[in-house]
Structure formats: C-alpha cells, structure tokens
Design a protein around this motif. Sequence first.
Motif, PDB file in Angstrom:
ATOM      1  N   ASP A 173       0.869  -1.174   0.000  1.00 57.54           N
ATOM      2  CA  ASP A 173       0.000   0.000   0.000  1.00 57.54           C
ATOM      3  C   ASP A 173       0.908   1.228   0.000  1.00 57.54           C
ATOM      4  O   ASP A 173       1.574   1.513   0.998  1.00 57.54           O
ATOM      5  CB  ASP A 173      -0.886  -0.028   1.246  1.00 57.54           C
ATOM      6  CG  ASP A 173      -2.047   0.943   1.161  1.00 57.54           C
ATOM      7  OD1 ASP A 173      -2.142   1.673   0.166  1.00 57.54           O
ATOM      8  OD2 ASP A 173      -2.865   0.960   2.097  1.00 57.54           O
ATOM      9  N   VAL A 174       0.973   1.925  -1.119  1.00 54.60           N
ATOM     10  CA  VAL A 174       1.932   3.019  -1.302  1.00 54.60           C
ATOM     11  C   VAL A 174       1.299   4.337  -0.873  1.00 54.60           C
ATOM     12  O   VAL A 174       0.170   4.644  -1.263  1.00 54.60           O
ATOM     13  CB  VAL A 174       2.396   3.086  -2.769  1.00 54.60           C
ATOM     14  CG1 VAL A 174       3.341   4.260  -2.974  1.00 54.60           C
ATOM     15  CG2 VAL A 174       3.071   1.776  -3.169  1.00 54.60           C
ATOM     16  N   ALA A 182       0.420  11.404  -5.986  1.00 54.38           N
ATOM     17  CA  ALA A 182       0.226  10.465  -7.095  1.00 54.38           C
ATOM     18  C   ALA A 182      -0.307  11.206  -8.322  1.00 54.38           C
ATOM     19  O   ALA A 182      -1.213  12.032  -8.211  1.00 54.38           O
ATOM     20  CB  ALA A 182      -0.743   9.360  -6.691  1.00 54.38           C
ATOM     21  N   PRO A 183       0.213  10.905  -9.514  1.00 51.77           N
ATOM     22  CA  PRO A 183      -0.268  11.591 -10.719  1.00 51.77           C
ATOM     23  C   PRO A 183      -1.683  11.193 -11.125  1.00 51.77           C
ATOM     24  O   PRO A 183      -2.332  11.916 -11.870  1.00 51.77           O
ATOM     25  CB  PRO A 183       0.746  11.173 -11.787  1.00 51.77           C
ATOM     26  CG  PRO A 183       1.320   9.888 -11.297  1.00 51.77           C
ATOM     27  CD  PRO A 183       1.342   9.997  -9.802  1.00 51.77           C
ATOM     28  N   LEU A 184      -2.143  10.047 -10.638  1.00 49.42           N
ATOM     29  CA  LEU A 184      -3.474   9.559 -11.016  1.00 49.42           C
ATOM     30  C   LEU A 184      -4.182   9.023  -9.782  1.00 49.42           C
ATOM     31  O   LEU A 184      -3.577   8.334  -8.949  1.00 49.42           O
ATOM     32  CB  LEU A 184      -3.348   8.444 -12.063  1.00 49.42           C
ATOM     33  CG  LEU A 184      -4.621   7.679 -12.441  1.00 49.42           C
ATOM     34  CD1 LEU A 184      -5.619   8.587 -13.147  1.00 49.42           C
ATOM     35  CD2 LEU A 184      -4.287   6.470 -13.300  1.00 49.42           C
ATOM     36  N   SER A 185      -5.460   9.325  -9.676  1.00 48.88           N
ATOM     37  CA  SER A 185      -6.316   8.651  -8.705  1.00 48.88           C
ATOM     38  C   SER A 185      -7.430   7.941  -9.465  1.00 48.88           C
ATOM     39  O   SER A 185      -7.872   8.411 -10.522  1.00 48.88           O
ATOM     40  CB  SER A 185      -6.921   9.635  -7.701  1.00 48.88           C
ATOM     41  OG  SER A 185      -5.968  10.058  -6.754  1.00 48.88           O
ATOM     42  N   ILE A 186      -7.844   6.808  -8.946  1.00 46.01           N
ATOM     43  CA  ILE A 186      -8.947   6.056  -9.536  1.00 46.01           C
ATOM     44  C   ILE A 186      -9.974   5.799  -8.443  1.00 46.01           C
ATOM     45  O   ILE A 186      -9.666   5.140  -7.444  1.00 46.01           O
ATOM     46  CB  ILE A 186      -8.490   4.717 -10.141  1.00 46.01           C
ATOM     47  CG1 ILE A 186      -7.392   4.944 -11.190  1.00 46.01           C
ATOM     48  CG2 ILE A 186      -9.680   3.978 -10.748  1.00 46.01           C
ATOM     49  CD1 ILE A 186      -6.821   3.642 -11.765  1.00 46.01           C
ATOM     50  N   CYS A 187     -11.162   6.345  -8.616  1.00 44.60           N
ATOM     51  CA  CYS A 187     -12.256   6.059  -7.692  1.00 44.60           C
ATOM     52  C   CYS A 187     -13.034   4.870  -8.249  1.00 44.60           C
ATOM     53  O   CYS A 187     -13.538   4.924  -9.375  1.00 44.60           O
ATOM     54  CB  CYS A 187     -13.160   7.273  -7.533  1.00 44.60           C
ATOM     55  SG  CYS A 187     -14.484   7.016  -6.323  1.00 44.60           S
ATOM     56  N   GLY A 197       2.836   1.763  -8.334  1.00 45.92           N
ATOM     57  CA  GLY A 197       2.385   1.679  -6.962  1.00 45.92           C
ATOM     58  C   GLY A 197       0.924   2.080  -6.827  1.00 45.92           C
ATOM     59  O   GLY A 197       0.416   2.903  -7.593  1.00 45.92           O
ATOM     60  N   VAL A 198       0.262   1.502  -5.842  1.00 47.83           N
ATOM     61  CA  VAL A 198      -1.144   1.799  -5.569  1.00 47.83           C
ATOM     62  C   VAL A 198      -1.319   1.988  -4.062  1.00 47.83           C
ATOM     63  O   VAL A 198      -0.785   1.217  -3.263  1.00 47.83           O
ATOM     64  CB  VAL A 198      -2.069   0.656  -6.048  1.00 47.83           C
ATOM     65  CG1 VAL A 198      -3.527   0.940  -5.659  1.00 47.83           C
ATOM     66  CG2 VAL A 198      -1.958   0.457  -7.549  1.00 47.83           C
ATOM     67  N   VAL A 222     -16.316   2.275  -3.321  1.00 48.58           N
ATOM     68  CA  VAL A 222     -15.588   1.178  -2.700  1.00 48.58           C
ATOM     69  C   VAL A 222     -14.149   1.566  -2.390  1.00 48.58           C
ATOM     70  O   VAL A 222     -13.612   1.211  -1.348  1.00 48.58           O
ATOM     71  CB  VAL A 222     -15.629  -0.077  -3.601  1.00 48.58           C
ATOM     72  CG1 VAL A 222     -14.701  -1.170  -3.074  1.00 48.58           C
ATOM     73  CG2 VAL A 222     -17.061  -0.599  -3.703  1.00 48.58           C
ATOM     74  N   ALA A 223     -13.501   2.305  -3.289  1.00 52.27           N
ATOM     75  CA  ALA A 223     -12.092   2.621  -3.068  1.00 52.27           C
ATOM     76  C   ALA A 223     -11.696   3.902  -3.788  1.00 52.27           C
ATOM     77  O   ALA A 223     -12.158   4.163  -4.902  1.00 52.27           O
ATOM     78  CB  ALA A 223     -11.210   1.472  -3.555  1.00 52.27           C
ATOM     79  N   TRP A 224     -10.846   4.680  -3.144  1.00 45.36           N
ATOM     80  CA  TRP A 224     -10.113   5.750  -3.811  1.00 45.36           C
ATOM     81  C   TRP A 224      -8.670   5.274  -3.882  1.00 45.36           C
ATOM     82  O   TRP A 224      -8.019   5.073  -2.853  1.00 45.36           O
ATOM     83  CB  TRP A 224     -10.209   7.068  -3.037  1.00 45.36           C
ATOM     84  CG  TRP A 224      -9.478   8.205  -3.706  1.00 45.36           C
ATOM     85  CD1 TRP A 224      -8.121   8.361  -3.792  1.00 45.36           C
ATOM     86  CD2 TRP A 224     -10.062   9.321  -4.396  1.00 45.36           C
ATOM     87  NE1 TRP A 224      -7.810   9.506  -4.494  1.00 45.36           N
ATOM     88  CE2 TRP A 224      -8.992  10.120  -4.873  1.00 45.36           C
ATOM     89  CE3 TRP A 224     -11.367   9.730  -4.644  1.00 45.36           C
ATOM     90  CZ2 TRP A 224      -9.193  11.298  -5.583  1.00 45.36           C
ATOM     91  CZ3 TRP A 224     -11.567  10.902  -5.355  1.00 45.36           C
ATOM     92  CH2 TRP A 224     -10.498  11.676  -5.820  1.00 45.36           C
ATOM     93  N   LEU A 225      -8.170   5.045  -5.090  1.00 46.50           N
ATOM     94  CA  LEU A 225      -6.832   4.509  -5.272  1.00 46.50           C
ATOM     95  C   LEU A 225      -5.896   5.598  -5.783  1.00 46.50           C
ATOM     96  O   LEU A 225      -6.192   6.261  -6.779  1.00 46.50           O
ATOM     97  CB  LEU A 225      -6.853   3.347  -6.266  1.00 46.50           C
ATOM     98  CG  LEU A 225      -7.799   2.188  -5.943  1.00 46.50           C
ATOM     99  CD1 LEU A 225      -7.750   1.152  -7.055  1.00 46.50           C
ATOM    100  CD2 LEU A 225      -7.450   1.555  -4.598  1.00 46.50           C
ATOM    101  N   CYS A 226      -4.775   5.778  -5.102  1.00 43.26           N
ATOM    102  CA  CYS A 226      -3.711   6.654  -5.586  1.00 43.26           C
ATOM    103  C   CYS A 226      -2.758   5.787  -6.408  1.00 43.26           C
ATOM    104  O   CYS A 226      -2.296   4.743  -5.933  1.00 43.26           O
ATOM    105  CB  CYS A 226      -2.970   7.288  -4.418  1.00 43.26           C
ATOM    106  SG  CYS A 226      -4.034   8.227  -3.304  1.00 43.26           S
ATOM    107  N   VAL A 227      -2.449   6.219  -7.618  1.00 40.73           N
ATOM    108  CA  VAL A 227      -1.723   5.369  -8.554  1.00 40.73           C
ATOM    109  C   VAL A 227      -0.563   6.149  -9.172  1.00 40.73           C
ATOM    110  O   VAL A 227      -0.741   7.280  -9.650  1.00 40.73           O
ATOM    111  CB  VAL A 227      -2.664   4.868  -9.674  1.00 40.73           C
ATOM    112  CG1 VAL A 227      -1.939   3.904 -10.600  1.00 40.73           C
ATOM    113  CG2 VAL A 227      -3.908   4.196  -9.085  1.00 40.73           C
TER     114      VAL A 227
END
Length: 229
Positions: free
Chosen positions: A32-33, A114-119, A162-163, A187-192
């Motif tokens: 988990d980054v 993180a340059p990208l987040s994915i919800c 990394g996520v 469900v999730a906010w992912l920093c990528v």
Amino acid sequence: MRPDHSGSLLGASAFSIEERDAVYRAISTRRDVRSEFLPDAIPDDVVERLLTAAHHAPSVGFMQPWNFILVRDDKVKEAAWQAFDRANREAGEMFNGERRQLYRSLKLEGIRAAPLSICVTCDPDRCGDIVLGRTHNRRMDSYSTVCAVQNLWLAARAEGVGVGWVSIFHEADIKEILGVPERVEIVAWLCVGYVDKLYDQPELAVKGWRQRLPLKQLVFSDRWENSRD
C-alpha cells in the motif's frame, strides 16, 4: 436473436514455474503506497491494462458492478485531500495515548503526490434487484468490486506501478466532489503512480502499528477453532 452459448474452453494446466513464481511474487511484494510516488505520468496503454485487469475480476451473477473514475485534475484531487484531511483528524481522536501519537505520525494517503487517482464504485442496480448469487447476501456486489481492486493492484505491481488505497473519508463528501449518484457505493479511492522503491514489509508493520499474524493461527479444520494439527 438467441444468445450464442458455444463458448470455447481453455486448458487448465498449471503455469510454468516461472509464470507461477511471478504471480506469487506480485502477491507477496504488493504494498500500500503512500509516500513513494514519482511525478511521472502513467502512459495511457498502461492505465488501460490495469483497468482491463480490474474488469476481468470475478463478479456475482457476472453483473460487473464496477465503474472507474480517473482523476487527474489537481483541483479535484485537492478537494478529495481536504475531505480525507477532515476525516483523518476525526479518526486521530478515536485513539488514545501513544496510539494516537503513532497514528498522527503515519502518512495514510498519497492523493496529492500520485499523478493519477482512480475512484472505484459499485452500482447495486446494474442487473436489477434479483441477481444470481446475490439473493441471500446483498453485499456480494461490493465483494465483487473489491476483487476488481485486487486485480488492478496486482497488475500494477507487475507493471512497476504503486497503488495506495484511501478509505478515510466520508462517502458523501467524495460523492459530491465526483458527482456520484446516491445509490452508487464508493468502494475505493486509489492513488496510482510509479515508484522506485517499496518497503520490504507492509509499511504499518515497519512502523510498528501491527504485525502480520501467523497463518497457522487463522486456519481451522472443519469447524471454528478446530486446529489443523
């Protein structure tokens, strides 16, 4: 037109040793980054592979309840960080003494870095009210979406990406920021983002929050708490 049910079957033999070891390596070295992100943008083809991996997750009744909101806009990420920060300060007050101090010292997100987040969201209405396999457990669609998150995470590890999973926020705040319908679950906010190093152990273990439990304590035989020995 009648549906075509003539799907072909794939071989089910074991992977080669190299392929098998690569799968287990991805699992064992996934982290988990939070603070190791590089600023480099992730190429579109890599993002597409990660989303494709997520989309190939198993899902109850094959309902595929997930959606993926790609967030690159700094203003949107800043709003999400503000929502996290408010919730994180609330969470810190839930712990006492040294535990509270340790909690406050932890970096628990990488939204800004993180340059990208994915919800990742779950739409419970994708297949109507009655869904094969969800008839007696209404949470199965959420569990399916978590499988999509894990697929994406392992694929990212294989790509050197990394996520970090951010869960400390009030769902209503993120829904307002992203315009997510009330009926849809976040469900999730992912920093990528790319990373050049990872902890050799989970960060919370390294920093003394909690250690990995021995597997033998968690496996029973036939009935609850029946030891395998």
